[in-house]
Design a protein around this motif. Structure first.
Motif, PDB file in Angstrom:
ATOM      1  N   HIS A   1      31.507  89.100  39.354  1.00 45.79           N
ATOM      2  CA  HIS A   1      31.572  87.962  38.295  1.00 45.79           C
ATOM      3  C   HIS A   1      32.245  86.948  38.600  1.00 45.79           C
ATOM      4  N   GLN A   2      32.285  86.422  39.185  1.00 43.20           N
ATOM      5  CA  GLN A   2      32.733  85.193  39.868  1.00 43.20           C
ATOM      6  C   GLN A   2      31.503  84.346  39.879  1.00 43.20           C
ATOM      7  N   CYS A   3      32.442  82.956  39.431  1.00 42.74           N
ATOM      8  CA  CYS A   3      31.865  81.229  39.161  1.00 42.74           C
ATOM      9  C   CYS A   3      32.402  81.048  40.332  1.00 42.74           C
ATOM     10  N   THR A   4      31.133  80.200  41.561  1.00 44.69           N
ATOM     11  CA  THR A   4      31.512  78.993  42.833  1.00 44.69           C
ATOM     12  C   THR A   4      30.971  77.888  42.138  1.00 44.69           C
TER      13      THR A   4
ATOM     14  N   GLY B   1      20.645  91.189  48.128  1.00 41.72           N
ATOM     15  CA  GLY B   1      21.095  91.898  47.192  1.00 41.72           C
ATOM     16  C   GLY B   1      21.584  90.753  46.188  1.00 41.72           C
ATOM     17  N   ILE B   2      20.933  91.147  44.532  1.00 43.63           N
ATOM     18  CA  ILE B   2      22.311  90.675  43.829  1.00 43.63           C
ATOM     19  C   ILE B   2      23.197  90.960  42.914  1.00 43.63           C
ATOM     20  N   GLU B   3      24.095  91.117  42.208  1.00 43.47           N
ATOM     21  CA  GLU B   3      24.856  91.680  42.021  1.00 43.47           C
ATOM     22  C   GLU B   3      24.320  91.677  40.450  1.00 43.47           C
ATOM     23  N   LYS B   4      23.239  92.357  40.380  1.00 40.23           N
ATOM     24  CA  LYS B   4      22.871  92.925  38.827  1.00 40.23           C
ATOM     25  C   LYS B   4      23.288  92.622  37.649  1.00 40.23           C
ATOM     26  N   ASP B   5      24.375  93.776  37.859  1.00 44.32           N
ATOM     27  CA  ASP B   5      25.626  93.419  36.559  1.00 44.32           C
ATOM     28  C   ASP B   5      26.389  91.979  36.449  1.00 44.32           C
ATOM     29  N   HIS B   6      26.207  90.798  36.633  1.00 46.74           N
ATOM     30  CA  HIS B   6      26.798  89.694  37.043  1.00 46.74           C
ATOM     31  C   HIS B   6      26.735  89.273  35.304  1.00 46.74           C
ATOM     32  N   PRO B   7      27.800  88.886  34.603  1.00 49.94           N
ATOM     33  CA  PRO B   7      28.431  88.455  33.238  1.00 49.94           C
ATOM     34  C   PRO B   7      26.886  87.025  33.367  1.00 49.94           C
ATOM     35  N   ASP B   8      26.456  86.477  34.079  1.00 52.13           N
ATOM     36  CA  ASP B   8      25.446  85.397  34.060  1.00 52.13           C
ATOM     37  C   ASP B   8      24.230  85.646  34.582  1.00 52.13           C
ATOM     38  N   LEU B   9      23.838  87.018  34.849  1.00 53.60           N
ATOM     39  CA  LEU B   9      22.805  87.714  35.705  1.00 53.60           C
ATOM     40  C   LEU B   9      22.232  88.345  35.001  1.00 53.60           C
ATOM     41  N   TRP B  10      22.973  89.285  33.830  1.00 53.37           N
ATOM     42  CA  TRP B  10      22.384  90.715  33.737  1.00 53.37           C
ATOM     43  C   TRP B  10      21.070  90.601  33.017  1.00 53.37           C
ATOM     44  N   ALA B  11      21.820  89.824  31.892  1.00 55.37           N
ATOM     45  CA  ALA B  11      20.516  89.429  30.879  1.00 55.37           C
ATOM     46  C   ALA B  11      19.074  89.282  31.150  1.00 55.37           C
TER      47      ALA B  11
ATOM     48  N   ILE C   1      22.774  83.117  33.212  1.00 54.43           N
ATOM     49  CA  ILE C   1      21.892  82.495  31.832  1.00 54.43           C
ATOM     50  C   ILE C   1      22.711  80.881  31.006  1.00 54.43           C
ATOM     51  N   ALA C   2      22.146  80.208  30.454  1.00 53.89           N
ATOM     52  CA  ALA C   2      22.739  79.067  29.569  1.00 53.89           C
ATOM     53  C   ALA C   2      23.319  79.512  28.047  1.00 53.89           C
ATOM     54  N   ASN C   3      24.417  78.591  27.893  1.00 57.50           N
ATOM     55  CA  ASN C   3      25.065  78.290  26.605  1.00 57.50           C
ATOM     56  C   ASN C   3      25.629  80.380  26.323  1.00 57.50           C
ATOM     57  N   ASN C   4      26.247  80.713  27.108  1.00 60.58           N
ATOM     58  CA  ASN C   4      27.316  81.752  27.210  1.00 60.58           C
ATOM     59  C   ASN C   4      28.263  81.386  27.697  1.00 60.58           C
ATOM     60  N   HIS C   5      28.191  80.257  27.947  1.00 62.66           N
ATOM     61  CA  HIS C   5      30.210  80.370  27.822  1.00 62.66           C
ATOM     62  C   HIS C   5      30.782  81.011  28.989  1.00 62.66           C
ATOM     63  N   PHE C   6      29.600  80.577  30.137  1.00 64.35           N
ATOM     64  CA  PHE C   6      30.404  81.355  31.752  1.00 64.35           C
ATOM     65  C   PHE C   6      29.761  80.824  32.543  1.00 64.35           C
TER      66      PHE C   6
ATOM     67  N   ARG D   1      24.306  84.730  45.543  1.00 67.41           N
ATOM     68  CA  ARG D   1      24.484  82.514  44.476  1.00 67.41           C
ATOM     69  C   ARG D   1      22.717  82.238  44.536  1.00 67.41           C
ATOM     70  N   CYS D   2      21.861  82.300  45.498  1.00 67.05           N
ATOM     71  CA  CYS D   2      20.511  81.916  45.216  1.00 67.05           C
ATOM     72  C   CYS D   2      20.081  82.253  44.064  1.00 67.05           C
ATOM     73  N   ALA D   3      20.458  83.626  43.417  1.00 70.44           N
ATOM     74  CA  ALA D   3      20.616  83.774  41.844  1.00 70.44           C
ATOM     75  C   ALA D   3      20.179  83.540  40.662  1.00 70.44           C
ATOM     76  N   GLY D   4      21.787  82.785  40.988  1.00 64.31           N
ATOM     77  CA  GLY D   4      22.395  81.995  39.911  1.00 64.31           C
ATOM     78  C   GLY D   4      21.055  80.374  39.201  1.00 64.31           C
ATOM     79  N   GLU D   5      21.423  80.379  40.757  1.00 66.11           N
ATOM     80  CA  GLU D   5      20.868  78.918  40.706  1.00 66.11           C
ATOM     81  C   GLU D   5      19.246  79.113  40.035  1.00 66.11           C
ATOM     82  N   VAL D   6      19.020  79.825  39.581  1.00 62.26           N
ATOM     83  CA  VAL D   6      17.294  79.986  39.197  1.00 62.26           C
ATOM     84  C   VAL D   6      17.899  80.359  37.802  1.00 62.26           C
TER      85      VAL D   6
END
Length: 569
Positions: free
Chosen positions: A367-370, A164-174, A214-219, A206-211
């Motif tokens: 909604h974290q980073c690693t 699964g992926i956290e679809k509402d993550h601040p760095d993925l939702w858009a 979102i860039a330039n959202n200060h997160f 984690r795998c989704a964020g690598e791909v």
């Protein structure tokens, strides 16, 4: 006329507000569009040609700088007596040119504000930690060069087959794409992971964020293809069957371009396993009918069983010709302790090695980073993102085109291994790294001009060998014609598939290699007897190398066994 009392009161109130800073003058709004700056040159259109322009220049004191186009009626005039930069046009010359009957059109030139479209690095706070693509290691994956060309994965859809992926993550939702997502564990459209105290279902996020983080959202950081659409298939957090895998690998094949999978059979050094009948059919249908017939791109992590002397050729997913298998290297260019060596690995991207090595930055649950993502699980999504960039540059690449490009865009670089060899066509290749470190810039540059490959042809050769007796080292030679004289004659070789059936007492003691006519030696099975085996494993007829003698006549298909469970890679 004197202003009315009301109008006078409004003017005084406005002036007072301006002086106190309570309002801003309307001119501030205009400042976003700078006033034109006029220069001392004009463009004119004169139908009579060069001689008439010379007359005009002498009459009004201009210098004729010649035709603007090689042929035509447009000319460039300059006047030395006019200020080179002015906020107002020169009205005198405007009137003179306007009155001249031979001048069809004219325009005093203004300064144009133009800027080089150089790329600025993402402003995300953790981008500085993304050493594998921000030039902090040499060579890195050369992502910045591709971004500077304006390629960011726009229009490409990637789906992560995982837990699964956290679809509402601040760095993925858009970038989240519901059409590229499904939950095959609970059979609903929502791939949101199941939360547990140990956060065991963080792998897909984690795998989704690598791909596509979102860039330039200060997160967090930025994904390799930070404008790609990202989906998630939840299929590893429940009962895994051939049906579940097949449906996951065939979800929306006309919408999803790239499937990224960082899982496979258990990496314990004993298991020989691969896709079942339905999953093999999903691969076949994907490459023949997916993406409008161009073929689905399946990116696969090679496996983390290096500590157990596992061999990724014994994983029927990574050694399939339909998957693009990705290995790992450390920042220092060394073989990671978990890395598996095999002939089916095509390319390599970065990951970590020992605990003190820097790892991969990505999105995490809650909604974290690693900055602690690692293993070949981290390498495959990086490659998937790079392939998305190449697909944006050339959307018409077939699945076989992409394999050709990945081979050519991979370089030995600084990767250290004892088995680097030059194959028959002059390319360096290693069982640890495939053809080397994938270079996104090179991949995209070649993708732009790549000509489509010819239709695939298959030539099957049957080899029957009955050794008597079995020797410690045996050579089986076969002269082949590559089906010469037939419609399926092979002129250019892409893949070699070996289906080998033999009887032997201990599969883990076998080493099997294939040598080409030009002398390139590929190890199909390496010795895997270094790991002691529990007694219960001896009863498993499919998945394990026995530590004791097997019954006489125990038939096994080496590295082409039946289907079993999937574990994260």
């Amino acid at each position: 006329m004197r202003p009315a009392p009301t109008a006078l009161w409004l003017r005084l109130a406005w002036a007072l507000a301006l002086s106190l800073g309570l309002v801003r003058p309307l001119a501030v709004a205009w400042a976003t569009t700078p006033a034109p700056i006029y220069v001392g040159s004009w463009a004119v259109r004169v139908t009579q040609g060069y001689r008439e322009v010379e007359r005009l220049a002498r009459k009004f004191g201009f210098v004729n700088l010649g035709q603007i186009f090689p042929e035509g009626q447009y000319f460039h005039l300059r006047h030395r007596g006019v200020a080179q930069q002015s906020l107002t046009p020169h009205w005198g010359h405007r009137l003179r040119l306007k009155k001249d009957p031979k001048v069809q059109w004219f325009e005093q030139q203004t300064l144009q504000r133009r800027f080089k479209r150089s790329f600025a690095e993402p402003s995300d706070p953790w981008f500085s930690k993304q050493w594998y693509m921000n030039n902090k290691v040499q060579p890195d994956l050369n992502i910045l060069q591709v971004w500077s060309q304006g390629l960011t994965g726009q229009g490409v859809v990637v789906s992560i087959l995982d837990d699964g992926i956290e679809k509402d993550h601040p760095d993925l939702w858009a970038n989240y794409d519901p059409l590229a997502s499904y939950d095959f564990n609970d059979y609903d459209p929502d791939p949101q992971p199941r939360y547990t105290p140990s956060d065991e279902n963080r792998h897909g996020t984690r795998c989704a964020g690598e791909v596509a983080a979102i860039a330039n959202n200060h997160f967090c950081g930025a994904g390799v293809a930070f404008n790609a659409r990202i989906g998630g298939v939840r299929m590893l957090d429940g009962t895994i069957t051939d049906v579940v895998e097949a449906r996951s690998l065939s979800l929306q094949p006309q919408h999803i371009h790239i499937y990224s999978a960082s899982w496979g059979p258990e990496d314990d050094g004993r298991t020989v396993d691969g896709p079942g009948i339905l999953t093999r059919e999903a691969f076949r249908l994907g490459v023949t009918k997916g993406r409008g017939g161009l073929g689905t791109l399946f990116v696969w992590a090679s496996g983390n069983g290096g500590l157990h002397y596992d061999n990724c050729n014994c994983d029927g997913y990574t050694n399939s010709i339909h998957t693009l298998s990705v290995g790992s290297t450390t920042r220092q260019g060394r073989v990671p302790w978990y890395s598996e060596a095999c002939a089916s690995t095509l390319t390599t991207t970065y990951s970590s090695g020992v605990v003190t090595d820097p790892q991969i930055v990505t999105t995490d649950l809650h909604h974290q980073c690693t900055d602690r993502h690692t293993g070949t699980s981290a390498s495959a999504p990086l490659a998937a993102g790079m392939i998305a960039l190449a697909l944006e540059a050339n959307p018409f690449l077939t699945w076989r085109d992409m394999q050709h490009l990945v081979v050519r865009a991979s370089r030995p670089a600084q990767l250290q291994a004892e088995d680097w060899r030059i194959n028959g066509v002059g390319r360096q290749v290693s069982h640890h790294y495939g053809y080397g470190l994938l270079d996104a810039g090179l991949l995209v540059d070649m993708a732009r001009t790549w000509l489509p490959t010819q239709p695939q042809k298959k030539c099957a050769i049957l080899v029957v060998h009955v050794p008597t007796p079995i020797l410690p080292r045996m050579h089986v030679k076969k002269e082949v014609s590559a089906c010469a004289g037939h419609h399926n004659y092979i002129r250019s070789l892409e893949h070699v598939q070996v289906q080998l059936s033999l009887s032997y007492s201990r599969r883990g003691d076998l080493e099997i290699s294939l040598t080409s006519p030009m002398g390139t030696r590929s190890t199909l099975v390496a010795i895997r007897n270094a790991v002691p085996l529990h007694a219960a494993a001896l009863r498993d007829s499919r998945g394990h190398d026995g530590a004791a003698l097997r019954p006489p006549g125990d038939q096994q298909r080496v590295c082409a066994a039946g289907h079993g469970g999937a574990v994260p890679g």
